[in-house]
Design a protein around this motif. Structure first.
Motif, PDB file in Angstrom:
ATOM      1  N   SER A 103      83.000 109.181  44.905  1.00  0.00           N
ATOM      2  CA  SER A 103      83.279 109.467  43.830  1.00  0.00           C
ATOM      3  C   SER A 103      83.532 109.783  42.434  1.00  0.00           C
ATOM      4  CB  SER A 103      84.172 110.897  44.480  1.00  0.00           C
ATOM      5  OG  SER A 103      85.254 110.955  44.375  1.00  0.00           O
ATOM      6  N   PRO A 104      84.932 108.838  42.388  1.00  0.00           N
ATOM      7  CA  PRO A 104      84.150 108.821  40.783  1.00  0.00           C
ATOM      8  C   PRO A 104      83.369 108.048  39.876  1.00  0.00           C
ATOM      9  CG  PRO A 104      86.433 108.623  42.062  1.00  0.00           C
ATOM     10  CD  PRO A 104      85.043 108.452  42.526  1.00  0.00           C
ATOM     11  N   GLU A 105      82.741 107.025  41.016  1.00  0.00           N
ATOM     12  CA  GLU A 105      81.453 106.353  40.387  1.00  0.00           C
ATOM     13  C   GLU A 105      80.569 107.133  40.437  1.00  0.00           C
ATOM     14  OE1 GLU A 105      77.922 102.982  41.591  1.00  0.00           O
ATOM     15  OE2 GLU A 105      80.043 103.061  42.740  1.00  0.00           O
ATOM     16  N   ALA A 106      80.181 108.198  40.956  1.00  0.00           N
ATOM     17  CA  ALA A 106      79.191 109.099  41.742  1.00  0.00           C
ATOM     18  C   ALA A 106      79.457 109.744  40.238  1.00  0.00           C
ATOM     19  CB  ALA A 106      78.502 110.041  42.493  1.00  0.00           C
ATOM     20  N   ILE A 107      80.661 110.148  39.669  1.00  0.00           N
ATOM     21  CA  ILE A 107      80.503 111.479  38.581  1.00  0.00           C
ATOM     22  C   ILE A 107      80.396 111.182  37.326  1.00  0.00           C
ATOM     23  CG2 ILE A 107      82.270 112.612  37.769  1.00  0.00           C
ATOM     24  CD1 ILE A 107      83.356 113.343  40.562  1.00  0.00           C
ATOM     25  N   GLU A 108      81.002 109.830  37.503  1.00  0.00           N
ATOM     26  CA  GLU A 108      80.474 108.549  36.167  1.00  0.00           C
ATOM     27  C   GLU A 108      79.730 108.558  35.770  1.00  0.00           C
ATOM     28  OE1 GLU A 108      81.959 107.121  32.368  1.00  0.00           O
ATOM     29  OE2 GLU A 108      83.461 108.048  34.006  1.00  0.00           O
ATOM     30  N   ALA A 109      78.668 108.094  36.520  1.00  0.00           N
ATOM     31  CA  ALA A 109      77.273 107.572  36.417  1.00  0.00           C
ATOM     32  C   ALA A 109      76.672 108.755  36.061  1.00  0.00           C
ATOM     33  CB  ALA A 109      77.022 106.916  37.640  1.00  0.00           C
ATOM     34  N   LEU A 110      76.519 109.696  37.159  1.00  0.00           N
ATOM     35  CA  LEU A 110      75.641 111.471  36.937  1.00  0.00           C
ATOM     36  C   LEU A 110      76.276 112.233  36.121  1.00  0.00           C
ATOM     37  CD1 LEU A 110      74.447 111.461  40.457  1.00  0.00           C
ATOM     38  CD2 LEU A 110      73.485 110.837  39.377  1.00  0.00           C
ATOM     39  N   ASN A 111      76.870 112.057  35.716  1.00  0.00           N
ATOM     40  CA  ASN A 111      77.560 113.715  34.699  1.00  0.00           C
ATOM     41  C   ASN A 111      76.913 113.103  33.400  1.00  0.00           C
ATOM     42  OD1 ASN A 111      78.829 115.731  34.130  1.00  0.00           O
ATOM     43  ND2 ASN A 111      80.371 114.211  32.746  1.00  0.00           N
ATOM     44  N   ASN A 112      76.283 114.281  32.811  1.00  0.00           N
ATOM     45  CA  ASN A 112      75.139 113.792  31.052  1.00  0.00           C
ATOM     46  C   ASN A 112      74.251 113.224  31.557  1.00  0.00           C
ATOM     47  OD1 ASN A 112      76.564 115.842  30.258  1.00  0.00           O
ATOM     48  ND2 ASN A 112      78.349 114.519  29.609  1.00  0.00           N
ATOM     49  N   ALA A 113      73.658 112.900  32.722  1.00  0.00           N
ATOM     50  CA  ALA A 113      72.607 111.849  33.153  1.00  0.00           C
ATOM     51  C   ALA A 113      71.338 112.910  32.789  1.00  0.00           C
ATOM     52  CB  ALA A 113      72.438 111.327  34.905  1.00  0.00           C
ATOM     53  N   GLU A 114      70.409 112.355  32.761  1.00  0.00           N
ATOM     54  CA  GLU A 114      68.768 113.505  32.811  1.00  0.00           C
ATOM     55  C   GLU A 114      67.704 113.191  34.120  1.00  0.00           C
ATOM     56  OE1 GLU A 114      67.451 114.780  30.566  1.00  0.00           O
ATOM     57  OE2 GLU A 114      68.695 114.899  28.995  1.00  0.00           O
ATOM     58  N   TYR A 115      68.023 114.487  34.741  1.00  0.00           N
ATOM     59  CA  TYR A 115      67.179 114.782  36.400  1.00  0.00           C
ATOM     60  C   TYR A 115      66.291 115.459  35.755  1.00  0.00           C
ATOM     61  CZ  TYR A 115      66.699 115.072  40.841  1.00  0.00           C
ATOM     62  OH  TYR A 115      66.333 115.309  42.300  1.00  0.00           O
ATOM     63  N   GLY A 116      64.856 115.604  36.314  1.00  0.00           N
ATOM     64  CA  GLY A 116      64.174 116.206  36.373  1.00  0.00           C
ATOM     65  C   GLY A 116      63.869 117.294  35.003  1.00  0.00           C
ATOM     66  N   ASP A 117      63.643 116.821  33.834  1.00  0.00           N
ATOM     67  CA  ASP A 117      63.885 117.522  32.412  1.00  0.00           C
ATOM     68  C   ASP A 117      65.199 118.520  32.127  1.00  0.00           C
ATOM     69  OD1 ASP A 117      61.271 116.121  32.230  1.00  0.00           O
ATOM     70  OD2 ASP A 117      59.964 117.547  32.584  1.00  0.00           O
ATOM     71  N   ARG A 118      66.352 117.955  32.762  1.00  0.00           N
ATOM     72  CA  ARG A 118      67.603 118.424  32.492  1.00  0.00           C
ATOM     73  C   ARG A 118      69.078 117.708  33.117  1.00  0.00           C
ATOM     74  NH1 ARG A 118      67.336 124.558  35.680  1.00  0.00           N
ATOM     75  NH2 ARG A 118      68.804 124.870  33.821  1.00  0.00           N
ATOM     76  N   THR A 119      70.170 118.528  31.509  1.00  0.00           N
ATOM     77  CA  THR A 119      70.968 117.080  32.012  1.00  0.00           C
ATOM     78  C   THR A 119      72.034 117.840  33.168  1.00  0.00           C
ATOM     79  OG1 THR A 119      70.653 117.161  29.709  1.00  0.00           O
ATOM     80  CG2 THR A 119      73.193 116.564  29.976  1.00  0.00           C
ATOM     81  N   LEU A 120      72.524 116.994  33.743  1.00  0.00           N
ATOM     82  CA  LEU A 120      73.336 117.826  34.943  1.00  0.00           C
ATOM     83  C   LEU A 120      74.567 117.640  34.248  1.00  0.00           C
ATOM     84  CD1 LEU A 120      71.916 115.165  37.855  1.00  0.00           C
ATOM     85  CD2 LEU A 120      71.659 117.323  37.393  1.00  0.00           C
ATOM     86  N   LYS A 121      75.409 118.767  34.824  1.00  0.00           N
ATOM     87  CA  LYS A 121      76.806 118.477  34.928  1.00  0.00           C
ATOM     88  C   LYS A 121      77.598 118.424  36.430  1.00  0.00           C
ATOM     89  CE  LYS A 121      76.298 119.582  30.477  1.00  0.00           C
ATOM     90  NZ  LYS A 121      77.113 118.921  29.698  1.00  0.00           N
ATOM     91  N   VAL A 122      78.239 116.956  35.521  1.00  0.00           N
ATOM     92  CA  VAL A 122      78.555 116.729  37.386  1.00  0.00           C
ATOM     93  C   VAL A 122      80.392 116.332  37.175  1.00  0.00           C
ATOM     94  CG1 VAL A 122      79.030 114.681  39.588  1.00  0.00           C
ATOM     95  CG2 VAL A 122      76.357 115.457  37.725  1.00  0.00           C
ATOM     96  N   ARG A 123      81.035 117.220  38.099  1.00  0.00           N
ATOM     97  CA  ARG A 123      83.087 117.288  38.428  1.00  0.00           C
ATOM     98  C   ARG A 123      82.921 116.487  39.471  1.00  0.00           C
ATOM     99  NH1 ARG A 123      81.338 121.493  35.485  1.00  0.00           N
ATOM    100  NH2 ARG A 123      82.335 123.706  36.681  1.00  0.00           N
ATOM    101  N   GLU A 124      84.587 117.516  39.974  1.00  0.00           N
ATOM    102  CA  GLU A 124      85.412 116.889  40.857  1.00  0.00           C
ATOM    103  C   GLU A 124      85.384 118.534  40.932  1.00  0.00           C
ATOM    104  OE1 GLU A 124      89.377 116.190  43.470  1.00  0.00           O
ATOM    105  OE2 GLU A 124      88.591 115.036  42.264  1.00  0.00           O
TER     106      GLU A 124
END
Length: 152
Positions: A121-142
């Protein structure tokens, strides 16, 4: 509820055991002894079955110690559970994905939760938080645990 059903089943099988033991030419001549022997044998059988099935099911489900729930916000409305699972699976083992829907309309609300291996989970949060997905900026956290906030 389950306890009363178990008691009814035990009593029914004990009665059957009573009639079988009482009708056959056995050493047991007391009606009470026949009933008790039937009840004891059924109790032992039921306890063996319940411990076996409990042991099998507990190993299949992730527990809180080996999994983490992650909040995912600002998802595209067209994203489905499989899309999100594929996205997070690139970063570790995903157990479940739940995307929230509006109760009235049934449309997705743009956020959800992913249950994945705690080690990943820490790796996924780090990689995907503020990443672009489907023309949107994801917000990912625990995800917040509502039970923790109730205790505090």
């Amino acid at each position: 509820m389950k306890t009363s059903i178990s008691l009814l089943i035990t009593a029914a099988i004990a009665l059957i055991g009573f009639f079988i033991l009482n009708s056959s030419q056995t050493v047991i001549t007391s009606n009470g002894a026949s009933f008790a022997l039937g009840a004891i044998s059924v109790g032992i059988a039921l306890s063996l079955l319940s411990t076996k099935s409990a042991g099998e099911s507990s190993s299949e489900l992730p527990t809180s110690t080996n999994s983490k729930t992650i909040y995912v916000g600002n998802l595209p409305y067209r994203a489905n559970e499989n899309d999100v699972k594929e996205l997070f699976a690139k970063h570790g083992e995903v157990f479940a994905v739940r995307l929230m829907k509006d109760k009235r309309t049934g449309k997705r609300r743009g956020f959800g939760f992913v249950v994945m291996a705690a080690a990943d989970s820490p790796e996924a949060i780090e990689a995907l938080n503020n990443a672009e997905y489907g023309d949107r900026t994801l917000k990912v956290r625990e995800a917040n645990d509502p039970r923790k906030s109730e205790r505090a």
